[in-house]
Design a protein around this motif. Structure first.
Motif, PDB file in Angstrom:
ATOM      1  N   LEU A  41     -39.029  13.942 -45.346  1.00 23.84           N
ATOM      2  CA  LEU A  41     -38.932  14.253 -46.646  1.00 23.84           C
ATOM      3  C   LEU A  41     -38.233  13.130 -47.514  1.00 23.84           C
ATOM      4  O   LEU A  41     -38.821  12.751 -48.824  1.00 23.84           O
ATOM      5  N   VAL A  42     -37.367  12.453 -47.021  1.00 26.04           N
ATOM      6  CA  VAL A  42     -36.471  11.538 -47.614  1.00 26.04           C
ATOM      7  C   VAL A  42     -36.344  10.311 -46.371  1.00 26.04           C
ATOM      8  O   VAL A  42     -35.345  10.223 -45.704  1.00 26.04           O
ATOM      9  N   PRO A  43     -37.347   9.594 -46.200  1.00 31.17           N
ATOM     10  CA  PRO A  43     -37.452   8.529 -45.245  1.00 31.17           C
ATOM     11  C   PRO A  43     -36.099   7.613 -45.178  1.00 31.17           C
ATOM     12  O   PRO A  43     -35.904   7.009 -44.124  1.00 31.17           O
ATOM     13  N   VAL A  44     -35.476   7.394 -46.393  1.00 26.69           N
ATOM     14  CA  VAL A  44     -34.391   6.449 -46.526  1.00 26.69           C
ATOM     15  C   VAL A  44     -33.143   6.856 -45.782  1.00 26.69           C
ATOM     16  O   VAL A  44     -32.282   6.339 -45.412  1.00 26.69           O
ATOM     17  N   LEU A  45     -33.171   8.324 -45.654  1.00 23.52           N
ATOM     18  CA  LEU A  45     -32.179   8.707 -44.710  1.00 23.52           C
ATOM     19  C   LEU A  45     -32.269   8.808 -43.050  1.00 23.52           C
ATOM     20  O   LEU A  45     -33.458   9.588 -42.872  1.00 23.52           O
ATOM     21  N   PRO A  46     -31.670   8.119 -42.427  1.00 28.22           N
ATOM     22  CA  PRO A  46     -32.081   7.911 -40.870  1.00 28.22           C
ATOM     23  C   PRO A  46     -31.877   9.112 -40.163  1.00 28.22           C
ATOM     24  O   PRO A  46     -31.001   9.803 -40.499  1.00 28.22           O
ATOM     25  N   ALA A  47     -32.702   9.751 -39.190  1.00 28.77           N
ATOM     26  CA  ALA A  47     -32.477  10.992 -38.752  1.00 28.77           C
ATOM     27  C   ALA A  47     -31.137  10.878 -37.889  1.00 28.77           C
ATOM     28  O   ALA A  47     -30.545  11.901 -37.708  1.00 28.77           O
ATOM     29  N   MET A  48     -30.941   9.855 -37.291  1.00 32.17           N
ATOM     30  CA  MET A  48     -29.816   9.760 -36.495  1.00 32.17           C
ATOM     31  C   MET A  48     -28.355   9.851 -37.292  1.00 32.17           C
ATOM     32  O   MET A  48     -27.625  10.680 -36.701  1.00 32.17           O
ATOM     33  N   THR A  49     -28.513   9.649 -38.269  1.00 27.70           N
ATOM     34  CA  THR A  49     -27.256   9.659 -39.404  1.00 27.70           C
ATOM     35  C   THR A  49     -27.228  10.984 -39.651  1.00 27.70           C
ATOM     36  O   THR A  49     -26.182  11.735 -40.025  1.00 27.70           O
ATOM     37  N   LEU A  50     -28.196  11.840 -39.948  1.00 27.20           N
ATOM     38  CA  LEU A  50     -28.394  12.928 -40.346  1.00 27.20           C
ATOM     39  C   LEU A  50     -27.744  13.919 -39.448  1.00 27.20           C
ATOM     40  O   LEU A  50     -27.416  14.815 -39.515  1.00 27.20           O
ATOM     41  N   ALA A  51     -28.278  13.448 -38.198  1.00 29.71           N
ATOM     42  CA  ALA A  51     -27.777  14.236 -36.836  1.00 29.71           C
ATOM     43  C   ALA A  51     -26.369  14.546 -36.912  1.00 29.71           C
ATOM     44  O   ALA A  51     -25.738  15.437 -36.565  1.00 29.71           O
ATOM     45  N   VAL A  52     -25.257  13.075 -37.041  1.00 29.13           N
ATOM     46  CA  VAL A  52     -23.994  13.052 -37.050  1.00 29.13           C
ATOM     47  C   VAL A  52     -23.356  13.982 -38.250  1.00 29.13           C
ATOM     48  O   VAL A  52     -22.718  14.745 -38.052  1.00 29.13           O
ATOM     49  N   VAL A  53     -24.017  14.018 -39.406  1.00 28.76           N
ATOM     50  CA  VAL A  53     -23.654  14.786 -40.540  1.00 28.76           C
ATOM     51  C   VAL A  53     -23.927  15.953 -40.455  1.00 28.76           C
ATOM     52  O   VAL A  53     -22.864  16.924 -40.588  1.00 28.76           O
ATOM     53  N   LEU A  54     -24.944  16.609 -40.029  1.00 25.23           N
ATOM     54  CA  LEU A  54     -25.268  18.078 -39.419  1.00 25.23           C
ATOM     55  C   LEU A  54     -23.938  18.235 -38.712  1.00 25.23           C
ATOM     56  O   LEU A  54     -23.728  19.598 -38.749  1.00 25.23           O
ATOM     57  N   GLY A  55     -23.820  17.754 -37.465  1.00 29.47           N
ATOM     58  CA  GLY A  55     -22.697  18.015 -36.768  1.00 29.47           C
ATOM     59  C   GLY A  55     -21.621  18.172 -37.144  1.00 29.47           C
ATOM     60  O   GLY A  55     -20.653  19.070 -37.086  1.00 29.47           O
ATOM     61  N   VAL A  56     -21.069  17.269 -38.038  1.00 30.74           N
ATOM     62  CA  VAL A  56     -19.732  17.411 -38.682  1.00 30.74           C
ATOM     63  C   VAL A  56     -19.810  18.549 -39.704  1.00 30.74           C
ATOM     64  O   VAL A  56     -18.720  19.332 -39.701  1.00 30.74           O
ATOM     65  N   LEU A  57     -20.904  18.931 -40.487  1.00 31.81           N
ATOM     66  CA  LEU A  57     -20.887  20.015 -41.489  1.00 31.81           C
ATOM     67  C   LEU A  57     -20.800  21.436 -40.574  1.00 31.81           C
ATOM     68  O   LEU A  57     -20.214  22.307 -40.714  1.00 31.81           O
ATOM     69  N   THR A  58     -21.432  21.348 -39.434  1.00 34.18           N
ATOM     70  CA  THR A  58     -21.464  22.816 -38.504  1.00 34.18           C
ATOM     71  C   THR A  58     -19.997  22.804 -38.107  1.00 34.18           C
ATOM     72  O   THR A  58     -19.664  24.011 -37.842  1.00 34.18           O
ATOM     73  N   ALA A  59     -19.120  21.586 -37.610  1.00 32.76           N
ATOM     74  CA  ALA A  59     -17.819  21.988 -37.144  1.00 32.76           C
ATOM     75  C   ALA A  59     -17.021  22.405 -38.342  1.00 32.76           C
ATOM     76  O   ALA A  59     -16.024  22.772 -37.693  1.00 32.76           O
ATOM     77  N   ASN A  60     -17.039  22.199 -39.563  1.00 31.61           N
ATOM     78  CA  ASN A  60     -16.119  22.617 -40.655  1.00 31.61           C
ATOM     79  C   ASN A  60     -16.628  23.591 -41.336  1.00 31.61           C
ATOM     80  O   ASN A  60     -15.901  23.906 -42.322  1.00 31.61           O
ATOM     81  N   LEU A  61     -17.831  24.121 -41.246  1.00 26.58           N
ATOM     82  CA  LEU A  61     -18.077  25.300 -42.163  1.00 26.58           C
ATOM     83  C   LEU A  61     -17.440  26.545 -41.308  1.00 26.58           C
ATOM     84  O   LEU A  61     -17.578  26.843 -40.089  1.00 26.58           O
ATOM     85  N   PRO A  62     -16.766  27.470 -41.942  1.00 26.77           N
ATOM     86  CA  PRO A  62     -16.024  28.572 -41.349  1.00 26.77           C
ATOM     87  C   PRO A  62     -16.927  29.279 -40.400  1.00 26.77           C
ATOM     88  O   PRO A  62     -16.526  29.883 -39.321  1.00 26.77           O
ATOM     89  N   TRP A  63     -18.158  29.806 -40.881  1.00 24.91           N
ATOM     90  CA  TRP A  63     -19.092  30.719 -39.922  1.00 24.91           C
ATOM     91  C   TRP A  63     -19.308  30.059 -38.791  1.00 24.91           C
ATOM     92  O   TRP A  63     -20.218  30.339 -38.005  1.00 24.91           O
ATOM     93  N   ALA A  64     -19.537  28.695 -38.645  1.00 23.47           N
ATOM     94  CA  ALA A  64     -20.003  27.690 -37.759  1.00 23.47           C
ATOM     95  C   ALA A  64     -19.168  27.083 -36.764  1.00 23.47           C
ATOM     96  O   ALA A  64     -19.266  26.625 -35.567  1.00 23.47           O
ATOM     97  N   GLY A  65     -17.828  26.847 -37.235  1.00 24.35           N
ATOM     98  CA  GLY A  65     -16.874  26.113 -36.379  1.00 24.35           C
ATOM     99  C   GLY A  65     -16.350  26.961 -35.308  1.00 24.35           C
ATOM    100  O   GLY A  65     -16.092  26.242 -34.139  1.00 24.35           O
ATOM    101  N   ALA A  66     -16.200  28.141 -35.458  1.00 18.13           N
ATOM    102  CA  ALA A  66     -15.913  29.081 -34.238  1.00 18.13           C
ATOM    103  C   ALA A  66     -16.873  28.640 -33.174  1.00 18.13           C
ATOM    104  O   ALA A  66     -16.573  28.710 -32.020  1.00 18.13           O
TER     105      ALA A  66
END
Length: 350
Positions: A41-66
């Protein structure tokens, strides 16, 4: 008895081991699908960078960090280590020796010089900011060669713990992402032609996907030379880790004695030999475009899952408390590499 059971680890390939890995690998698969969807949808955002960002978000959201710290951790660690190595092997299919040689000897010497100066300069900057030697080594490797993939390769050859790769991966992803927005803004102030901007991007931006996202803003002429210059840097991954492996074997360490029972690491790990073999195969032109496209998809899947696994170990609170010096060191290193890369780009394509 309970203590002995807690130390027991199922052998690789056992059904019990597979069940332990499944939750984390499933999470990585879902995250990877989301990353590819957003990239589409947004080609300027590399998929690999998004994968790292999603990982960081997952680790720091209360319901997913556990989950990432508990049931998902074995599979996420497996992805960050083993799938990363598989992705590095397949990455070799992107590199053609003939394309690299097509740049000319002057360009090859300049790119090699940029990598060497970036590696040494980044290591020194990191040490000046009092980062541990292991962190400084991984940051220098990732910044000077090819981002998180290079960090994974260096960590493997130096037998660096998985947890010690988390901060370098976060730093290299952050600075590479900043480059996507910052470098195109400098095209007009610096009066850069498309080829010079492309060469600059290839010589100074960390990850291949980030190079593509940055260079394509200046058109196909910039993108073409950016990819070749970047892949020349990627090709240097093999000799750099080979040197690191040789140094590791020659270094005298207390646990290298025969009584320790530990095996000294190989000079060149098997996955690096696989990378070299894939480079050789790609350079023969035997593979059709279909096979190369399939290889590119497989590489994205393996590296994307690995980067999600690494990102899921980043705790932002701990990073803010302990990573201030590291962030300053990374920004200083990013500036150094940008200056070195620009000087080389002017000589290559100016």
């Amino acid at each position: 008895m309970p203590a002995s059971r807690s130390r027991f680890r199922p052998p690789p390939g056992s059904p019990r081991r597979a069940r332990r890995l499944l939750p984390g690998l499933a999470a990585a698969a879902v995250a990877l699908a989301v990353a590819f969807l957003v990239h589409g949808l947004v080609p300027v955002l590399p998929a690999m960078t998004l994968a790292v960002v999603l990982g960081v978000l997952t680790a720091n959201l209360p319901w997913a960090g556990a989950f990432t710290a508990g049931r998902g951790r074995p599979g996420l660690d497996f992805a960050g280590k083993h799938l990363m190595r598989g992705g590095i092997v397949v990455l070799g299919l992107k590199v053609s020796v003939m394309d690299v040689l097509g740049l000319g000897w002057l360009a090859l010497v300049l790119i090699t010089g940029v990598v060497a100066a970036s590696f040494g300069g980044t290591y020194l900057i990191s040490r000046l900011f009092r980062l541990p030697p292991v962190t400084a080594l991984l940051v220098a490797t990732g910044f000077s060669i090819c981002g998180a993939s290079a960090i994974g390769a260096m960590a493997a050859v130096r037998r660096i713990k998985h947890v010690d790769t988390v901060l370098p991966v976060a730093l290299v992803t952050l600075c590479g992402t900043l480059a996507i927005g910052a470098l195109p803004l400098l095209i007009h102030p610096l009066q850069l032609t498309a080829p010079v901007f492309g060469a600059w991007t290839g010589a100074s931006v960390h990850d291949v996907g980030q190079v593509v996202a940055t260079a394509q803003t200046a058109g196909t002429a910039a993108l073409g030379i950016a990819v070749v210059v970047k892949l020349t840097r990627v090709l240097l991954l093999a000799p750099v880790v080979a040197i690191a492996g040789a140094h590791q074997r020659l270094a005298r360490q207390p646990d290298d004695s025969p009584e320790s029972g530990q095996v000294r690491p190989p000079v060149i790990p098997l996955f690096v030999l696989g990378f070299i073999a894939m480079v050789g195969l790609r350079s023969t032109d035997w593979l059709s475009d279909g096979w190369l496209e399939a290889g590119a998809v497989l590489q994205d899947i393996l590296l994307g899952a690995a980067l999600f696994g690494l990102g899921s170990a980043v705790r932002i609170r701990a990073l803010l408390l302990t990573g201030g010096r590291a962030l300053l060191a990374a920004l200083a290193s990013w500036l150094l590499i940008a200056v070195l890369g620009l000087g080389a780009a002017v000589l290559i394509a100016g």
